[in-house]
Design an enzyme around this catalytic site. Structure first.
Site, PDB file in Angstrom:
ATOM      1  N   TYR A 103     -17.121 -11.619   6.069  1.00 22.67           N
ATOM      2  CA  TYR A 103     -16.344 -11.627   4.813  1.00 22.67           C
ATOM      3  C   TYR A 103     -14.901 -11.981   4.931  1.00 22.67           C
ATOM      4  O   TYR A 103     -14.407 -11.964   5.996  1.00 22.67           O
ATOM      5  CB  TYR A 103     -16.274 -10.205   4.484  1.00 22.67           C
ATOM      6  CG  TYR A 103     -15.646  -9.682   3.448  1.00 22.67           C
ATOM      7  CD1 TYR A 103     -16.161  -9.291   2.212  1.00 22.67           C
ATOM      8  CD2 TYR A 103     -14.157  -9.531   3.400  1.00 22.67           C
ATOM      9  CE1 TYR A 103     -15.400  -9.087   1.039  1.00 22.67           C
ATOM     10  CE2 TYR A 103     -13.448  -9.298   2.437  1.00 22.67           C
ATOM     11  CZ  TYR A 103     -14.164  -9.017   1.145  1.00 22.67           C
ATOM     12  OH  TYR A 103     -13.292  -8.540   0.023  1.00 22.67           O
ATOM     13  N   GLU A 184     -12.646 -14.147  -3.243  1.00 24.43           N
ATOM     14  CA  GLU A 184     -13.529 -13.557  -2.108  1.00 24.43           C
ATOM     15  C   GLU A 184     -14.775 -14.285  -1.756  1.00 24.43           C
ATOM     16  O   GLU A 184     -15.476 -14.794  -2.754  1.00 24.43           O
ATOM     17  CB  GLU A 184     -13.877 -12.249  -2.680  1.00 24.43           C
ATOM     18  CG  GLU A 184     -14.621 -11.304  -1.812  1.00 24.43           C
ATOM     19  CD  GLU A 184     -15.324 -10.094  -2.386  1.00 24.43           C
ATOM     20  OE1 GLU A 184     -14.645  -8.867  -2.260  1.00 24.43           O
ATOM     21  OE2 GLU A 184     -16.165 -10.262  -3.214  1.00 24.43           O
TER      22      GLU A 184
END
Ligand code: GDP
Ligand code: MN
Length: 370
Positions: A103, A184
């Site tokens: 992530y 993101e």
């Protein structure tokens, strides 16, 4: 401004971040061509619903299928909804090997009053759970306009992933170059050889969009509600909210105060609408027209503190609107400042009551809607 996944990936690609091979499909697609293209991506492909919401994986918006069956799967997906969003576009992607899911994001941390990189060696659809149960698996690093080598070093050593440096650098470049507010990548996939952005979430700061004409190509109409589109057409500063009392004011601060005072008296505002300083009769009419588009509306609160704005212009607008349209809900008006005596007189002659204080108005609204 929010980007869909395929738009975000297009942007990432322009900045040197690897993304899976893919193509976009919309309704009424050419079946022969689409099947041919899907087969060229491999025996299996991933279908990804392009809607402006996250959590698609868990909601059935991401499907791994046999390329042979791409047409029927696409038809099914294009005929369905996800979390209330109609699926109008589907991204057909090569299936990549998910050896490991990381992530990485760059965003604004309002508590820290700073930008932060957030990175984790445990990315994927359960990132929220990781944050809750294994917070030690998440690294958070403050970062400024200059991206220092030690920050990149820290991210890559915590994740044991030297290749992530380049990607973090690209995100930083996009963030400052284009005034983003969130970038993101979840998951950022290691496929055994290299890092690939398997998803993309990108938000831009609307207030800086005027500096980036090149971003207008990413504008998605679904992002706006019908009423917001109308407001934009009229050039009104407008945000739709979830309540049932329309609010019109002059000046953003006054409108905010109006929302607060309504809330204080237990009333839920339907919108934010600032007609701006010096609003004309026409602007007033347009504002009423916009606010009254909302079906659930129970009342409208007009709050004018006239400085540059002339109360008589506003009053004329209200009266003219009332003459041409049927006012389905009560109008509660507070009118003070420049030319308020004339304005009030105009309203009274036309049976519109008005008040001097906004608390009085808010109480009145509460009384009316119960
Ligand atoms: P989100 O749920 O809206 O964030 O959608 P994502 O694009 O992140 O997809 C959800 C999950 O589907 C990912 O976390 C992956 O596990 C999986 N996924 C996405 N793309 C691929 C792919 O190309 N190959 C495989 N095998 N899985 C994928
Ligand atoms: Mn994702």
């Amino acid at each position: 401004m929010k980007l869909k996944e395929f738009q975000g990936k297009q942007l990432f690609k322009e900045f040197g971040i690897s993304v899976p091979k893919s193509f976009l499909v919309e309704k009424n697609f050419n079946e022969t061509l689409v099947k041919e293209k899907a087969l060229s991506l491999g025996k299996q492909v991933v279908l990804k619903a392009q809607v402006l919401t996250g959590g698609r994986g868990k909601a059935g918006g991401v499907k791994v299928i046999e390329s042979q069956k791409v047409i029927e799967s696409l038809k099914k997906m294009l005929d369905s909804e996800i979390k209330g969003f109609k699926i109008e576009q589907v991204l057909v992607e090569e299936k990549i090997n998910l050896e490991k899911e990381f992530y990485l994001s760059l965003t604004i941390d309002r508590d820290e009053k700073n930008l932060v990189f957030i990175a984790s060696s445990k990315g994927g659809v359960n990132i929220e759970e990781t944050a809750e149960k294994e917070p030690e698996k998440i690294v958070k690093l403050k970062v400024g306009k200059n991206l220092e080598e030690n920050i990149l070093e820290e991210i890559s050593s915590k994740l044991k992933l030297p290749e992530i440096k380049e990607i973090a650098e690209s995100l930083h470049k996009i963030f400052f170059g284009l005034d983003a507010s969130l970038l993101e990548i979840n998951p950022l996939v290691f496929d055994g050889k290299k890092l690939i952005a398997a998803d993309a979430k990108v938000l831009f700061d609307d207030n800086a969009l005027f500096r980036h004409q090149e971003l207008l190509k990413f504008k998605n109409v679904e992002e706006e509600t019908e009423i917001e589109r109308k407001a934009k057409e009229f050039g009104l500063a407008f945000v739709e909210l979830t309540g049932n009392v329309g609010v019109i004011g002059c000046g953003a601060g006054l409108v905010m105060a109006s929302l607060d005072v309504l809330k204080y008296y237990g009333v839920n505002p339907a919108n934010f609408l600032d007609v701006g300083g010096g609003a004309s009769k026409e602007k007033t009419i347009q504002a009423l027209e916009t606010v009254l588009m909302k079906k659930e509306l129970k009342a409208v609160f007009v709050n004018i503190f006239g400085g540059i704005t002339r109360c008589d212009d506003i009053a004329q607008g209200i009266v003219e609107f009332k003459e041409k349209n049927e006012l389905k809900v009560p109008l509660i008006v507070r009118l003070i400042g420049t030319n308020d005596v004339i304005g009030k007189q105009v309203l009274e002659e036309n049976n519109v009551g008005c008040f001097d204080s906004m608390e009085e108005c808010a109480r009145k609204v509460k009384e009316i809607i119960g």
